[in-house]
Scaffold this motif. Structure first.
Motif: not given
Length: 444
Positions: A79-88, A93-94
């Motif tokens: 249920e979390r859905g997409f989120m950014p991966m700011p370390w890349l 998106a994760l």
């Protein structure tokens, strides 16, 4: 979920990832143009992937591999859905996923499903766990033969000293922490207060309390990924390993826990400093299960270097009011915030298994109406108390043969975790301490 990607056209690839038993993210890289298929249909990989050892190797005796043809599971978005991966570097998106069997049943070997099952048992009682987690970690320069604190980007100096609650230590890595808090905002991780801790280059960030235990475990899992990835972007390492330095304190992962009823009332609060009968029953369950659950709280060889007397990690099985030498602490403060703090786990744990063990034990205490022993006073290290297992072998055997563990975790998960830890123990015994640190530094 699809709307998130449409609002972020700069994202070119996604990662789909699930947590294995060691908390390692396992999954795939997918071009964004195929993301809708993953959202709608899920993805597939072998059930055995959630049961790999710390090196990412198959478990030799696992029935998930050759005995069953290494069958696939179906992994669907949480249920979390997409989120950014700011370390890349590239916009990415994760998408967190979890595993199901072909017929749609949750896969019992998935640690997130283990936690879900416990939360549903609380729900049947009309109760909801509220949890908060304290995340301790080290910033490390691992570019040379010996581990050291990184050079401060501000001063250009390397301070070889523990600086407990030092503003100077926080300011020395201000750029990293500013980026970290910005990234937590982007990923919707509720990062609160940061402090410097008692270890060399050690810091702690608290995650705010949450009345969704699955989300709280997600936050901790994602936070560990973020901290480690972002540190590398800044030119050094971050690690949640329990004890990277022999002469300094190790990292814990303390969990604060209360229960609310259907009306949002804290059932651990009876208006007194002592707390309610339900609080005492929950504590009793945690005390009762603590010895046999030690493998969850200390899952690696290095974990047991932290759990020694006088090293800011509990060794005796006990509880107390406002006493940080005890395994379970009941903090002071407003009765409305009455809760327990479970202090045993190291920073190297799988957050899903950790919350399952704590909440499951508390649930058993409530179901069985257990009474806790008397709370201790004074220094727990100086008292004659039942002891938490002090080595890996004892913890594995206790977990494998425990009746109370079987009331918390599925038989499949217990078997898989024990097989994993026995294989790791066999191969870790062939490595030097330096080689063990090298593998744990980046993984846990």
């Amino acid at each position: 979920m699809k709307n998130w990607l449409r609002k972020h056209p700069e994202v070119r690839t996604i990662r789909v990832a699930a947590a294995d038993l060691n908390g390692q993210p396992r999954g795939k890289r997918v071009p964004t143009r195929f993301a809708d298929k993953v959202v709608e249909d899920g993805t597939r990989f072998p059930l055995s992937v959630l049961n790999l050892d710390i090196w990412g190797e198959d478990i030799d005796d696992s029935p998930l591999i050759f005995d069953s043809g290494d069958a696939d599971g179906v992994l669907r978005p949480t249920e979390r859905g997409f989120m950014p991966m700011p370390w890349l570097e590239a916009p990415t998106a994760l998408l967190p996923i979890w595993m199901y069997r072909e017929d749609g049943r949750p896969y019992d070997g998935d640690p997130r499903h283990a936690l879900r099952a416990i939360v549903e048992r609380f729900k049947d009682l009309g109760l909801t766990p509220v949890v908060a987690m304290e995340m301790e970690f080290f910033l490390i320069d691992d570019s040379g033969r010996d581990l050291r604190i990184p050079i401060s980007p501000r001063s250009g100096k390397r301070r070889k000293a523990a600086e407990t609650m030092s503003i100077r230590a926080l300011d020395s890595f201000d750029t990293f922490f500013t980026d970290l808090y910005d990234a937590c905002e982007e990923m919707d991780i509720p990062a609160d207060t940061a402090i410097s801790e008692a270890g060399l280059g050690q810091f702690e960030i608290n995650l705010m309390h949450c009345d969704d235990a699955l989300r709280a475990a997600d936050d901790a899992w994602l936070f560990k990924m973020l901290v480690k990835g972002l540190a590398r972007k800044h030119g050094f390492a971050a690690s949640f390993m329990a004890k990277p330095y022999e002469d300094y304190a190790g990292s814990g992962l303390h969990t604060h826990f209360s229960l609310i009823d259907k009306n949002g009332n804290n059932v651990f609060d009876d208006g007194t400093p002592q707390g309610s009968k339900l609080l005492h029953q929950a504590i009793a369950g945690c005390i009762h299960a603590m010895h046999d659950s030690a493998l969850i709280f200390a899952p690696h060889s290095n974990s047991y270097d932290r759990m020694v007397p006088g090293a800011h990690a509990p060794t005796g099985i006990c509880w107390a009011y406002e006493n940080r030498t005890s395994a379970i602490r009941v903090p002071s403060g407003s009765p409305k915030a009455r809760r327990m703090e479970h202090r045993v786990a190291g920073g190297d744990v799988n957050p899903y298994l950790l919350l399952t063990a704590i909440l499951g034990a508390a649930l058993i205490g409530i179901e069985d109406r257990l009474d806790p022993p008397e709370p201790i006073t004074g220094n727990a290290y100086a008292l004659d108390l039942p002891q938490i297992p002090d080595n890996w072998e004892k913890a594995i055997s206790a977990f494998e043969n425990s009746d109370i563990v079987k009331r918390i975790f599925s038989a499949d998960l217990v078997r898989n975790f024990v097989l994993t830890k026995r294989q790791e123990m066999f191969y870790m015994n062939e490595l030097t301490p330096e080689e063990q640190v090298e593998i744990y530094l980046d993984t846990v």
